[in-house]
Motif scaffolding. Structure first.
Motif, short mmCIF file in Angstrom:
data_model
loop_
_atom_site.label_atom_id
_atom_site.label_comp_id
_atom_site.label_asym_id
_atom_site.label_seq_id
_atom_site.Cartn_x
_atom_site.Cartn_y
_atom_site.Cartn_z
N ALA A 286 0.83 -1.21 0.00
CA ALA A 286 0.00 0.00 0.00
C ALA A 286 0.86 1.25 0.00
CB ALA A 286 -0.91 0.00 1.22
N LYS A 287 0.62 2.11 -0.99
CA LYS A 287 1.37 3.37 -1.10
C LYS A 287 0.39 4.52 -0.93
CE LYS A 287 4.71 1.35 -4.31
NZ LYS A 287 5.27 1.40 -5.69
N GLY A 288 0.45 5.16 0.21
CA GLY A 288 -0.43 6.30 0.45
C GLY A 288 -1.74 5.90 1.08
N ILE A 289 -2.48 6.90 1.52
CA ILE A 289 -3.69 6.67 2.31
C ILE A 289 -4.82 6.07 1.47
CG2 ILE A 289 -4.65 8.99 1.96
CD1 ILE A 289 -5.47 8.89 4.95
N ASP A 290 -4.90 6.41 0.19
CA ASP A 290 -5.97 5.88 -0.65
C ASP A 290 -5.85 4.36 -0.83
OD1 ASP A 290 -7.12 8.36 -1.00
OD2 ASP A 290 -6.04 8.79 -2.85
N GLU A 291 -4.63 3.90 -1.07
CA GLU A 291 -4.42 2.46 -1.23
C GLU A 291 -4.63 1.74 0.11
OE1 GLU A 291 -0.83 1.35 -3.19
OE2 GLU A 291 -1.22 2.60 -4.95
N ARG A 292 -4.29 2.40 1.20
CA ARG A 292 -4.49 1.79 2.52
C ARG A 292 -5.98 1.64 2.80
NH1 ARG A 292 -0.67 -0.77 4.72
NH2 ARG A 292 0.73 1.02 4.64
N ARG A 293 -6.75 2.68 2.46
CA ARG A 293 -8.21 2.60 2.62
C ARG A 293 -8.79 1.46 1.78
NH1 ARG A 293 -8.99 8.03 1.03
NH2 ARG A 293 -8.68 9.53 2.71
N ALA A 294 -8.29 1.35 0.55
CA ALA A 294 -8.78 0.29 -0.34
C ALA A 294 -8.48 -1.09 0.26
CB ALA A 294 -8.13 0.42 -1.72
N LEU A 295 -7.35 -1.23 0.89
CA LEU A 295 -6.99 -2.50 1.52
C LEU A 295 -7.90 -2.80 2.70
CD1 LEU A 295 -4.90 -4.70 1.05
CD2 LEU A 295 -3.34 -3.51 2.60
N VAL A 296 -8.22 -1.78 3.49
CA VAL A 296 -9.17 -1.96 4.60
C VAL A 296 -10.52 -2.41 4.06
CG1 VAL A 296 -10.41 -0.81 6.47
CG2 VAL A 296 -8.02 -0.25 6.07
N ALA A 297 -11.00 -1.73 3.01
CA ALA A 297 -12.30 -2.08 2.43
C ALA A 297 -12.30 -3.50 1.89
CB ALA A 297 -12.64 -1.09 1.32
N TYR A 298 -11.18 -3.90 1.26
CA TYR A 298 -11.06 -5.25 0.71
C TYR A 298 -11.19 -6.30 1.80
CZ TYR A 298 -8.61 -9.35 -1.18
OH TYR A 298 -8.26 -10.63 -1.56
N PHE A 299 -10.46 -6.11 2.90
CA PHE A 299 -10.52 -7.08 3.99
C PHE A 299 -11.89 -7.04 4.68
CE2 PHE A 299 -5.69 -6.70 4.26
CZ PHE A 299 -5.48 -7.96 3.70
N LEU A 300 -12.46 -5.86 4.78
CA LEU A 300 -13.76 -5.73 5.44
C LEU A 300 -14.84 -6.43 4.64
CD1 LEU A 300 -15.22 -4.53 7.86
CD2 LEU A 300 -15.47 -2.39 6.60
N LEU A 301 -14.78 -6.31 3.32
CA LEU A 301 -15.76 -6.99 2.46
C LEU A 301 -15.71 -8.50 2.67
CD1 LEU A 301 -17.87 -6.78 0.17
CD2 LEU A 301 -15.98 -6.99 -1.45
N GLN A 302 -14.52 -9.02 2.91
CA GLN A 302 -14.36 -10.45 3.15
C GLN A 302 -14.57 -10.83 4.62
OE1 GLN A 302 -10.34 -10.95 1.53
NE2 GLN A 302 -11.24 -11.95 -0.25
N GLU A 303 -14.89 -9.84 5.45
CA GLU A 303 -15.09 -10.03 6.89
C GLU A 303 -13.83 -10.59 7.55
OE1 GLU A 303 -18.72 -11.93 7.99
OE2 GLU A 303 -19.93 -10.44 6.95
N ARG A 304 -12.69 -10.14 7.09
CA ARG A 304 -11.41 -10.49 7.71
C ARG A 304 -11.05 -9.32 8.64
NH1 ARG A 304 -8.10 -12.32 2.39
NH2 ARG A 304 -6.53 -13.08 3.87
N PHE A 305 -11.75 -9.29 9.78
CA PHE A 305 -11.69 -8.11 10.63
C PHE A 305 -10.31 -7.88 11.24
CE2 PHE A 305 -16.29 -9.36 10.99
CZ PHE A 305 -16.76 -8.32 10.21
N GLY A 306 -9.61 -8.95 11.55
CA GLY A 306 -8.27 -8.80 12.10
C GLY A 306 -7.36 -8.06 11.14
N ALA A 307 -7.36 -8.49 9.87
CA ALA A 307 -6.53 -7.85 8.85
C ALA A 307 -6.97 -6.41 8.63
CB ALA A 307 -6.61 -8.64 7.55
N ALA A 308 -8.29 -6.19 8.59
CA ALA A 308 -8.80 -4.84 8.37
C ALA A 308 -8.43 -3.91 9.51
CB ALA A 308 -10.32 -4.89 8.20
N ILE B 27 -5.79 -4.08 11.41
CA ILE B 27 -4.36 -3.77 11.33
C ILE B 27 -4.11 -2.65 10.33
CG2 ILE B 27 -2.13 -4.66 10.53
CD1 ILE B 27 -2.93 -7.38 11.76
N GLU B 28 -4.75 -2.74 9.16
CA GLU B 28 -4.55 -1.72 8.13
C GLU B 28 -5.18 -0.39 8.53
OE1 GLU B 28 -2.50 -2.24 5.75
OE2 GLU B 28 -2.27 -4.34 6.34
N ALA B 29 -6.36 -0.44 9.17
CA ALA B 29 -7.01 0.80 9.62
C ALA B 29 -6.16 1.51 10.67
CB ALA B 29 -8.40 0.49 10.17
N ALA B 30 -5.56 0.72 11.56
CA ALA B 30 -4.73 1.30 12.62
C ALA B 30 -3.53 2.04 12.04
CB ALA B 30 -4.27 0.21 13.58
#
Length: 312
Positions: A20-42, A44-47
């Protein structure tokens, strides 16, 4: 098991690379994990984002949803307020709140948030989708709201709406005829079958990431229509597509109960509860116990006309 740990926290794997490069890509990664209900991963990225930008609106919106689903009310409220202060996240977090309330089995709270969504964006397709979602989840009359959502979408295919259309038709049939075992006393009409099957197949085509729940519901439709082989093919696809989705697991348990496979149904319910505890899981457990008790009672009854044996 290790596989479950790596699914929930892929960042701990040796081969994980943070791209992830920059805040936009980090947000996209959070959304990706959240969509899959991988809350632990989401989480970590949100933090990582909130450590650098504590007031980031969309990341706080995602954090609200995760905290709310974990029933961490205090942190959820803080994240909600932070998200609502930002124009770009004020409306999305209201939609998150509506969906989260449904998943926490509070349709009244969901409708309250839906009213706010309509006030903020009365013509936005997402407002209409939220209303359809609430109607289907509460067993209400969905066709009118589905029509309004289709109009708001302007004819553009939407995978979630297709899923909801298919589930709405199946749910209405199961509820109307109190179907608790197979074969049903009243089979579904061809119109319900065709409309629901077409909608679910369209959802699978448009939304591969969520195809598990669609396959499970397709299995239920084929089961009540007497197509056992096709039904079990759909069940197998649902298991492969979404082994970590609680709602797919419960739909599969529902399928197993209709076929009288109580042991397998209980295992599916247990698997779903490990992911997320729900009232529907409790309902299915009670249903499984009731049906099994009836089955055992029927097999224990003496045959008609048979005389009880005498003990010497």
């Amino acid at each position: 098991p290790v596989s479950r740990l790596l699914w929930e926290f892929p960042q701990v794997a040796a081969h994980w690379q943070d791209r992830a490069k920059g805040i936009d890509e980090r947000r996209a990664l959070v959304a990706y994990f959240l969509l899959q209900e991988r809350f632990g991963a989401a989480f970590i990225e949100a933090a990582k984002t909130l450590e650098q930008t504590p007031d980031d609106g969309m990341t706080n919106a995602y954090a609200y949803r995760m905290y709310a689903l974990q029933r961490d009310t205090e942190r959820a409220q803080r994240s909600l307020l932070a998200a609502r202060r930002k124009p770009e996240s004020s409306y999305p977090v209201v939609l998150f709140a509506s969906q989260t309330a449904l998943e926490l089995e509070d349709p009244v709270e969901s409708m309250r948030w839906n009213q706010q969504a309509f006030q903020m964006a009365p013509n936005h397709p997402a407002s209409h989708l939220a209303m359809v979602r609430a109607q289907v989840a509460s067993g209400g009359s969905a066709p009118q709201f589905i029509g309004m959502a289709q109009q708001a979408l302007g004819g553009v295919p939407n995978p979630e709406l297709e899923l909801l259309k298919g589930v709405a038709g199946l749910t209405k049939y199961l509820k109307s005829y109190a179907v608790i075992s197979l074969p049903p006393k009243q089979p579904p009409s061809q119109q319900v079958l065709v409309d629901s099957i077409v909608a679910l197949e369209k959802s699978i085509e448009l939304w591969p990431a969520r195809q598990g729940i669609s396959w499970a519901n397709l299995g239920l439709l084929h089961a009540v229509d007497g197509r056992r082989k096709k039904a079990y093919e759909c069940r197998a696809k649902a298991v492969r597509a979404a082994p970590n989705d609680a709602f797919t697991q419960l739909a599969i348990a529902h399928f197993d109960l209709l076929y009288g496979d109580f042991g397998t149904a209980r295992r599916q319910i247990t698997a779903a509860n490990r992911i997320r505890a729900t009232a529907f899981a409790l309902f299915l457990t009670g249903w499984a116990n009731l049906l099994e008790a009836k089955s055992l009672a029927a097999t224990d009854l003496p045959k008609a006309g048979a005389r009880p044996s005498r003990r010497r």
